[in-house]
Write an enzyme that holds these catalytic residues in place. Structure first.
Site, PDB file in Angstrom:
ATOM      1  CG  ASN A 155      -0.361  -0.045   2.494  1.00  0.00           C
ATOM      2  OD1 ASN A 155       0.750  -0.538   2.634  1.00  0.00           O
ATOM      3  ND2 ASN A 155      -1.031   0.479   3.492  1.00  0.00           N
ATOM      4  CD  GLU A 253       4.638  -0.421  13.278  1.00  0.00           C
ATOM      5  OE1 GLU A 253       3.414  -0.355  13.475  1.00  0.00           O
ATOM      6  OE2 GLU A 253       5.479  -0.119  14.129  1.00  0.00           O
ATOM      7  CB  CYS A 287      -1.997   0.388   8.650  1.00  0.00           C
ATOM      8  SG  CYS A 287      -0.597   1.450   8.403  1.00  0.00           S
TER       9      CYS A 287
END
Ligand code: NAD
Length: 483
Positions: A155, A253, A287
């Site tokens: 992303n 993450e 996110c």
């Protein structure tokens, strides 16, 4: 499938040489699936292991280079990224599908990150302390960890690799970098720029291919000292188990289900701006996306009505088209998952407010309209990360209730609040169980010189970015000297 004249031929970069893969794959443009963006080399386990060995051999030399040398290398990479930001932005928009403006901003950020860590290479230092014993001196110094495996998601295909590769090299580590399978051309473009920065052979290696084979080979290798991963919770947990079993250093993450609280005293126009940007820009594929909009009862209906009006005006289309607000979903699989989440929300009784429909555009891409639901806290649309342009509104009785709802999630990446009350804002900053808080700002959109990361299921290990990156990319040594 249409092969564009802009198509890249992306090869592996191992031990200072460009190599073909064991097999090859194609990456396609999500705005126009007839267009191939890259044909790329796919490694297997043994090719990945050769990249790891190259990094092992390069480490002793690179780890002993001067800070000036490392700073110069990083500065050169940063300069080229910045100079080519528009061209790289076009590539990124074609391969990942974010709008051209968002993609150029990401390429710019990648350049800024390399420049920042060029400075950090010079600033790295230690501490000297008095000993408890007479005549003894104590110092605490930092050393590179060794070979680091960097595993990235699709992303942010330039910025996330940049915020892993730049500190890794700045502090003297050697690198094996694996980009996500959907964005090999971006990974290759970054590697190509790095390859021209006069790094010793083997210091930086690019291996592309599947997570299960290439990624797992990095995670399992006893020669890889540390692994920094960004991606899904499921993959992150698998990596944690495997890496910690062999005592490798790990930084993860992962996902988020970030709340944006809107209190009755908020500037509603600003709150709607924050919601639109946070929930839907970058097609909701962040996110840090604000997927839970928690709104205090007195302004609930007015907020929903304004947000609905703004959503109706958002333009979804080809990532390179002028005036577009939202590009396509990254691929068919993610689009299918988004649609399944929308169907599940309706089935569970969430109230559909707007969007969530498949859209047809002149080019065959993965287009959908941004979706909004009124939900209850137990419903899946309010609990599970969707990673698409889908958000829900939860009604809160008052501020205290809003705070409880905000923390009622397994995730803990980012939390935002829109309010005119300094007292409430400060209370929220203290009590939100997350790694990052935002006041009168969207939850997505962070600076590159400060720590990034979360708590609970969102993150594991030291924070990324800024000076705090040293916690992961270095190890501390305490020295005692009797002088
Ligand atoms: P993913 O977990 O499927 O893949 C991420 C990377 O891990 C890819 O490079 C993949 O090839 C690799 N991988 C897959 N299986 C592996 C294995 N067994 N061993 C080693 N590597 C393996 O995630 P994705 O689909 O690329 O990205 C979407 C997810 O990433 C979302 O859930 C999102 O929340 C999360 N994400 C988190 C952050 C953050 O900073 N917290 C940032 C971006 C994305």
């Amino acid at each position: 499938m249409k092969r564009s004249h802009l198509q890249q031929n992306a090869r592996q970069y191992i031990n200072g040489r460009w190599e073909t893969g064991v097999t090859s794959g194609l990456s396609e443009n999500p705005s126009d699936t007839r267009e191939v963006v890259a044909e790329y080399a796919r490694a297997d386990r043994s090719q990945t292991e050769s990249a790891i060995r190259a990094a092992v051999d390069a480490f002793p030399h690179w780890s002993r280079t001067t800070p000036q040398r490392r700073a110069d290398v990083l500065d050169q990479i940063g300069s080229e990224l910045l100079a080519r930001r528009e061209e790289l932005g076009v590539l990124l928009a074609r391969e990942e599908g974010k709008t051209l403006a968002e993609a150029i901003a990401e390429a710019t950020r990648a350049g800024q990150i390399f420049k920042f860590f060029a400075g950090e290479a010079l600033r790295a230092g230690g501490e000297t302390m008095s000993s408890m014993r007479p005549g003894v001196q104590v110092d605490v110094t930092r050393e590179p960890v060794g070979v680091v495996g960097l595993i990235a998601p699709w992303n942010f295909p330039l910025a996330i690799p940049a915020w892993k590769i730049a500190p890794a090299l700045a502090y003297g580590n050697s690198v094996v970098f694996k980009p996500a399978e959907l964005v090999p051309a971006c990974g290759w473009a970054l590697a190509e720029i790095i390859s021209r920065a006069a790094l010793p052979a083997g210091t930086f290696n690019l291996v592309m291919g599947s997570g299960r084979e290439v990624g797992q080979a990095i995670v399992d290798s006893p020669l890889v000292d540390a692994i920094s991963f960004t991606g899904s919770v499921e993959t992150g947990e698998r990596i944690l188990r495997a890496a910690s079993a062999r005592h490798a250093k790990v930084q993860l993450e992962m996902g988020g289900k970030n709340p944006l609280v809107v209190l009755a005293d908020a500037d509603l126009e600003l709150a709607v701006d924050c919601a639109v940007q946070g929930a839907y820009f970058s097609t909701g594929q962040r996110c840090t996306a604000s997927s839970r909009l928690i709104v205090e009862a007195p302004v609930h209906d007015a907020f929903v009505a304004r947000l609905r009006r703004r959503m109706a005006a958002l333009k979804v289309g080809h990532a390179l088209e002028r005036g577009i607000d939202i590009g396509p979903v990254v691929d068919r699989r993610q689009l299918g998952q988004n649609m399944a989440s929308i169907a599940a929300a309706i089935e569970e009784g969430a109230e559909h407010v707007w969007g969530g429909e498949l859209l047809t555009r002149p080019t065959a891409g993965h287009y959908m309209s941004p979706a909004l639901f009124l939900a209850r806290p137990h419903q899946r649309v309010a609990r599970e990360e969707i990673f698409g342009p889908v958000a829900c509104v939860l009604r809160a009785d008052d501020y205290e209730h809003a705070l409880v709802l905000a923390n009622d999630t397994p995730f803990g990446l980012c939390a935002g609040i829109c309010t005119a009350s300094l007292q409430r804002a400060m209370h929220f900053k203290r009590h939100a169980k997350v790694g990052m808080t935002m006041v009168n700002l969207p939850t997505a959109g962070v600076d590159y010189h400060v720590p990034f990361g979360g708590r609970k299921a969102s993150s594991y290990g030291p924070r990324e970015q800024g000076r705090y990156a040293a916690e992961f990319y270095t190890t501390v040594k305490t020295g005692y000297v009797m002088a």
